[in-house]
Design an enzyme around this catalytic site. Structure first.
Site, PDB file in Angstrom:
ATOM      1  N   LYS A  71      37.198  37.532  27.415  1.00  8.38           N
ATOM      2  CA  LYS A  71      37.973  38.242  28.447  1.00  8.38           C
ATOM      3  C   LYS A  71      37.499  37.955  29.879  1.00  8.38           C
ATOM      4  O   LYS A  71      38.306  37.921  30.797  1.00  8.38           O
ATOM      5  CB  LYS A  71      37.947  39.747  28.175  1.00  8.38           C
ATOM      6  CG  LYS A  71      38.840  40.158  27.019  1.00  8.38           C
ATOM      7  CD  LYS A  71      38.899  41.662  26.900  1.00  8.38           C
ATOM      8  CE  LYS A  71      39.838  42.079  25.786  1.00  8.38           C
ATOM      9  NZ  LYS A  71      40.027  43.520  25.709  1.00  8.38           N
ATOM     10  N   ASP A 107      44.802  46.472  29.327  1.00  8.29           N
ATOM     11  CA  ASP A 107      44.056  47.485  28.556  1.00  8.29           C
ATOM     12  C   ASP A 107      44.121  48.881  29.208  1.00  8.29           C
ATOM     13  O   ASP A 107      44.383  49.880  28.538  1.00  8.29           O
ATOM     14  CB  ASP A 107      42.581  47.079  28.409  1.00  8.29           C
ATOM     15  CG  ASP A 107      42.374  46.091  27.267  1.00  8.29           C
ATOM     16  OD1 ASP A 107      43.197  46.060  26.337  1.00  8.29           O
ATOM     17  OD2 ASP A 107      41.367  45.348  27.318  1.00  8.29           O
TER      18      ASP A 107
END
Ligand SMILES: NC(=O)c1ccc[n+]([C@@H]2O[C@H](COP(=O)([O-])OP(=O)(O)OC[C@H]3O[C@@H](n4cnc5c(N)ncnc54)[C@H](OP(=O)(O)O)[C@@H]3O)[C@@H](O)[C@H]2O)c1
Length: 289
Positions: A71, A107
């Site tokens: 990420k 997210d």
């Protein structure tokens, strides 16, 4: 599902990735809306991340989700990073826009949407966030814009303090970071309205673990545990037992996926279908993450 020469390919890159729920979730959504898209999982080793992303551009993949451990590292191979993902310091979604790779992070959007869709509005409330890892940072960024007060507790206190300091620069809300300790947890929970667990404590196979002692939980607290394997964590069970409102991690999973889906297709995602498909897959058992 019919695959043709025109089918657009999306996928997820991570390592490990074979148990990801994203392929079933997104393929069900593409099918539901009759979109000519397909979604596959690609295991990409850490040392091959750059080649994989450059290859994705060459192969004209339309979109990617990015999961552990890529990420942060994926950011340096992209042409553009949206401002939210840049502030968070991680991407979980990439869009290939006519050859330009653009990074996003859905997210935190997913977590806040999961709260709101379950009737919990952080506005004017105190939110206590456990965890300052990848997901914790993303949630903190969005929570700092909405909640009245944000307290971040983390096993490694420096990470929580650094995150709180960065967020304070962009927000006029009360934001603090600290270590975990029974005393601190007790003090912070006393007047907290929302508790979010964004640590991996309680995740399969350590399903009997929770960072929060049941005696600190109260009926007027809203609790979201972002862990979705198991579907109901020990923290969630303990919170339910005292009468607190509980939002399961599968909700965040579905809404972060829905936000990626919208970025790739420009269509509102069929979230119900995505959630149900993920639930069905999880219920078949096995280890998913
Ligand atoms: N529902 C969803 O859509 C969704 C999305 C993303 C992630 N998740 C879940 O969220 C969890 C965290 O993911 P992540 O990507 O943020 O992982 P990560 O970046 O590795 O962060 C892990 C976090 O957990 C803390 N932690 C780990 N072990 C601990 C322990 N024994 N005691 C106290 N704290 C501990 C870490 O603290 P330190 O900083 O001190 O190491 C850190 O804050 C995972 O279970 C993941 O499956 C769910």
């Amino acid at each position: 599902m019919k695959i043709s020469g025109k089918t657009r390919v999306c996928g997820i890159i991570g390592d490990p990735v074979e148990h990801s729920l994203s392929p079933v979730m997104h393929n069900a959504a593409f099918e539901e809306l009759n979109l000519d898209f397909v979604y596959v999982a690609f295991r990409v080793r850490r040392e091959e991340l750059g080649e994989a992303i450059i290859g994705a551009r060459s192969l004209n993949l339309h979109g990617l989700n990015v999961t552990m451990p890529h990420k942060n590292a994926a950011m340096k191979y992209l042409d553009e990073i949206d401002s939210t993902a840049r502030s968070i310091g991680a991407v979980n979604t990439i869009l290939n826009k006519e050859g330009r790779l653009i990074g996003y992070n859905t997210d935190g959007i997913g977590a806040l949407k999961a709260l709101k869709e379950n009737g919990i509005t952080p506005k004017g409330k105190k939110l206590l966030l456990l965890g300052a890892g990848g997901a914790g940072k993303a949630i903190a960024f969005h929570a700092a814009q909405e909640a009245e007060e944000l307290v971040i507790l983390n096993r490694t206190p420096q990470k929580a303090k650094k995150l709180a300091e960065a967020l304070r620069k962009e927000s006029n809300k009360k934001i603090n970071g600290n270590a975990f300790s029974i005393e601190i947890m007790k003090k912070e929970l006393r007047d907290a309205d929302i508790l979010v667990n964004a640590t991996s404590v309680g995740m399969h196979p350590d399903v009997n673990q929770s960072l929060v002692s049941p005696s600190l939980l109260k009926p007027d607290l809203c609790v979201m545990d972002i862990i979705y394997n198991p579907l109901e964590t020990k923290l969630a069970k303990d919170a339910k037992a005292v009468g607190a409102k509980v939002v399961p991690g599968i909700e965040m999973l579905a809404y972060q996926g829905a936000a990626s889906f919208k970025i790739w297709t420009n269509h509102p995602a069929p979230v119900k279908v995505m959630k149900q498909t993920a639930l069905n897959k999880l219920s078949e058992s096995g280890v998913y993450y």
